[in-house]
Design an enzyme around this catalytic site. Sequence first.
Site, PDB file in Angstrom:
ATOM      1  CB  SER A 145      70.702 -87.344 -38.649  1.00 53.04           C
ATOM      2  OG  SER A 145      71.452 -86.710 -39.674  1.00 53.04           O
ATOM      3  CE1 TYR A 158      70.163 -82.874 -36.240  1.00 48.46           C
ATOM      4  CE2 TYR A 158      71.504 -83.866 -37.956  1.00 48.46           C
ATOM      5  CZ  TYR A 158      70.264 -83.636 -37.392  1.00 48.46           C
ATOM      6  OH  TYR A 158      69.137 -84.176 -37.957  1.00 48.46           O
ATOM      7  CE  LYS A 162      68.659 -85.987 -34.878  1.00 50.34           C
ATOM      8  NZ  LYS A 162      67.233 -86.256 -34.518  1.00 50.34           N
TER       9      LYS A 162
END
Length: 276
Positions: A145, A158, A162
Amino acid sequence: MEMTGKSILVTGGGSGIGAGVATALAAQGATVTIVGRTADRLEGTAQQIATAHPDAPAVHSHPADVTDEEQIAAAVAAATEHGGGLHGVVACAGGSETIGPVTQIDSAAWQRTVELNVNGTMYTLKHAARELVRGGGGSFVAISSIAASNTHRWFGAYGVTKSAVDHLVALAADELGASRVRVNGIRPGLIRTDLVTMILDDPALSGDYRDSTPLPRVGEVEDIADLASFLLGDRSTWITGQVINVDGGQMLRRGPDFTSMLEPVFGSDGLRGVVE
């Protein structure tokens, strides 16, 4: 039909980017096995692909939770059996259960996000790479991401997880190159899927994304599928250890500003770390 004769496993293949990638690969002649936690969704996606591309090889669905190592090992075995070997993998399963200031993160939700994004990708790589090595080589593509390269304030685990996926890509590429296994990653920006409908429908957020992205459009799943297909195919055999942003150039500027959505929840003081 560049992918004819190739057997490809796609985790997170029931919806969103994973389903888009699976559709593109099947259309190019690959035997695709899609993996996800929801059997009905997987089967529905497989049927949609078959309807859209009736001349494509059968798309197989295999329900599995990537955070369960035994289940993902079984999914890899199934994909290998379906395709008479395994030639490529797209590790797309991922997500997040945390959002908000670091001082207020739910630790259990943080751990579940780590399990999904980091451990789930590692289990997939661990077991799929064994088959790729046995077959004389292949390609593994991890979906990362832009949150790994550009800070996304209040995104919790998150972006952190990633970033771990990105390093796993580099590590595995270095280790597995001797066996002709290539490992690369893709960092999507804002891609039009059901998960980002709330962003696209919010004038403040969608406008902020436009301001921080040089190319004036939202990304589509096909943008990711095109690069994944290239990295899995025979035109990229001298490429490994790369993590490529597909984000309209957003990495040149900044991550999004979610103040308009989160300030009503946490307050302006909460967003800067104040806890009552």
